[in-house]
Design a protein around this motif. Structure first.
Motif, short mmCIF file in Angstrom:
data_model
loop_
_atom_site.label_atom_id
_atom_site.label_comp_id
_atom_site.label_asym_id
_atom_site.label_seq_id
_atom_site.Cartn_x
_atom_site.Cartn_y
_atom_site.Cartn_z
N THR A 130 71.95 33.36 -23.36
CA THR A 130 70.67 33.98 -23.73
C THR A 130 70.81 35.03 -24.81
O THR A 130 69.87 35.78 -25.07
CB THR A 130 70.00 34.61 -22.50
OG1 THR A 130 70.91 35.54 -21.89
CG2 THR A 130 69.59 33.56 -21.49
N GLY A 137 64.18 38.87 -22.67
CA GLY A 137 63.92 39.81 -21.61
C GLY A 137 64.88 39.62 -20.46
O GLY A 137 65.53 38.59 -20.31
N HIS A 138 64.97 40.64 -19.63
CA HIS A 138 65.83 40.60 -18.46
C HIS A 138 65.42 39.48 -17.52
O HIS A 138 66.27 38.83 -16.90
CB HIS A 138 65.77 41.96 -17.76
CG HIS A 138 66.65 42.05 -16.55
ND1 HIS A 138 68.02 41.87 -16.60
CD2 HIS A 138 66.34 42.32 -15.25
CE1 HIS A 138 68.52 42.03 -15.38
NE2 HIS A 138 67.53 42.30 -14.55
N ALA A 139 64.13 39.22 -17.42
CA ALA A 139 63.64 38.21 -16.48
C ALA A 139 64.17 36.81 -16.82
O ALA A 139 64.54 36.04 -15.93
CB ALA A 139 62.11 38.19 -16.47
N GLY A 140 64.21 36.48 -18.11
CA GLY A 140 64.71 35.17 -18.50
C GLY A 140 66.18 34.99 -18.15
O GLY A 140 66.61 33.93 -17.69
N ARG A 141 66.96 36.03 -18.36
CA ARG A 141 68.38 35.96 -18.03
C ARG A 141 68.59 35.86 -16.52
O ARG A 141 69.45 35.10 -16.05
CB ARG A 141 69.08 37.20 -18.58
CG ARG A 141 70.57 37.24 -18.33
CD ARG A 141 71.21 38.36 -19.12
NE ARG A 141 71.08 38.09 -20.55
CZ ARG A 141 71.25 39.01 -21.49
NH1 ARG A 141 71.50 40.26 -21.16
NH2 ARG A 141 71.15 38.70 -22.76
N VAL A 142 67.82 36.62 -15.76
CA VAL A 142 67.92 36.56 -14.30
C VAL A 142 67.58 35.16 -13.81
O VAL A 142 68.25 34.62 -12.92
CB VAL A 142 66.99 37.61 -13.66
CG1 VAL A 142 66.80 37.33 -12.17
CG2 VAL A 142 67.55 39.01 -13.86
N ALA A 143 66.55 34.56 -14.40
CA ALA A 143 66.16 33.21 -13.98
C ALA A 143 67.27 32.20 -14.22
O ALA A 143 67.57 31.36 -13.35
CB ALA A 143 64.89 32.79 -14.72
N THR A 198 70.11 32.82 -11.81
CA THR A 198 69.70 32.38 -10.47
C THR A 198 69.92 30.88 -10.31
O THR A 198 70.50 30.41 -9.31
CB THR A 198 68.22 32.72 -10.22
OG1 THR A 198 68.08 34.15 -10.21
CG2 THR A 198 67.73 32.15 -8.91
N VAL A 233 67.97 35.33 -6.86
CA VAL A 233 67.13 36.08 -7.80
C VAL A 233 67.19 37.58 -7.49
O VAL A 233 67.19 38.42 -8.40
CB VAL A 233 65.68 35.55 -7.80
CG1 VAL A 233 64.92 35.96 -6.57
CG2 VAL A 233 64.94 36.02 -9.06
N SER A 292 68.84 40.19 -10.14
CA SER A 292 67.95 41.25 -10.60
C SER A 292 68.58 42.62 -10.44
O SER A 292 68.36 43.52 -11.25
CB SER A 292 66.63 41.20 -9.82
OG SER A 292 65.94 40.00 -10.05
#
Length: 292
Positions: free
Chosen positions: A121, A146-152, A155, A203, A207
């Motif tokens: 990412t 964003g952090h959310a995309g990497r976390v997804a 996961t 997740v 996170s």
């Protein structure tokens, strides 16, 4: 032998242990399973410590080992979030009904899954290093990711592994569900709730990992090659082992599809990076330091 060689050495021993797995049976296989998990744990935690320092290593242990034990103890006691299940006594000592090696397994694969997501990412750049040290090729976090995309992605990278792990361990009798329905086609004995539980905990784990581990967990470089090798070895060797040696063709297919979301792009990305001409300039990103 330098610090850089330690993860490669542990990885080599781990690979050897996993190659021996299909050649063993019974108690020997159970002991080899425990040894493999311990090796994987030492590899991931040791790599985090050697490449990013105590903060990252402690964060990994806290969220993956500590969190892994907590979620497993909750699962054994209440059936949430994985479904109602019990562990046999073949995996060693238990605490609150959970074999002590189980949280180590979460940690083992959480770290390479996270680093693979970071690698995928972020665009390739050259990281500056403290004075007197040569720069290394790596990645740095761009504003558009964003952090959310990497976390997804991390996961999926971790939870996809369970499509190999659970069918293999259930086939060995290391744990069993009281109610295994509904199950995925071809994977009897494991309820769908188990895979949903993996996604939920993964997740939460991913996170929490980045904020606790610090900024060094958001960049990757050549020192992370052992973790990328671990992730890709786990993927390709699991497909082969389940399809040929363990006679679990359904989990070979499900696992291949699940982990492919991270493993295949990671393999392609690393191959492309290796083929890039050595004299091609790579722009510097001032102010982004690779930790000692």
């Amino acid at each position: 032998m330098t610090r850089r060689h330690v993860p490669w050495l542990l990885l080599a021993v781990l690979v050897l242990a996993q190659i021996c797995y299909p050649l063993t049976t019974g108690g020997t296989r159970a002991r080899l399973t425990v040894a493999t998990v311990v090796l994987g744990y030492l590899l991931s935690v040791g790599h985090a410590l050697l490449t990013r320092g105590p903060r990252a290593a402690v964060a990994l242990v806290a969220v993956a080992t500590g969190g892994g034990f907590a979620i497993e103890a909750l699962g054994v006691a209440t059936g949430f979030p994985f479904g109602s299940y019990d562990y046999s006594g073949e995996l060693g000592p238990k605490l609150a009904g959970v074999p002590l090696i189980i949280p180590l397994a979460w940690t083992w694969m959480a770290w390479p899954a996270w680093l693979a997501a970071v690698r995928l990412t972020t665009p390739a750049v050259r990281l500056t290093t403290p004075a007197g040290r040569a720069p290394v090729a790596g990645t740095a976090t761009p504003r558009w990711m964003g952090h959310a995309g990497r976390v997804a992605l991390a996961t999926v990278g971790l939870a996809g592994w369970d499509l190999f792990l659970d069918p293999q361990m259930v086939a060995e009798g290391y744990w069993v569900w009281r109610d295994a329905s509904p199950a995925l086609p071809g994977l009897p004995g494991i309820p769908v709730s188990n895979y949903l539980g993996w996604l939920l905990f993964a997740v939460l784990l991913m996170s929490a990992l980045r904020p606790l581990a610090g900024p060094s967990a958001a960049v990757t470089g050549s020192r992370d090659d052992p973790m990328f090798a671990l992730y890709l070895w786990t993927y390709f060797s699991s497909v082969l082992a389940h399809a040929v040696f363990l006679r679990l063709p359904a989990s070979a297919v499900w696992g291949a599809a699940g982990m492919a979301a991270v493993a295949v792009p990671l393999a392609v990305t690393l191959l492309r990076a290796r083929r890039r001409p050595a004299d091609r300039p790579v722009p510097d990103r001032p102010g982004v330091d690779t930790p000692a």
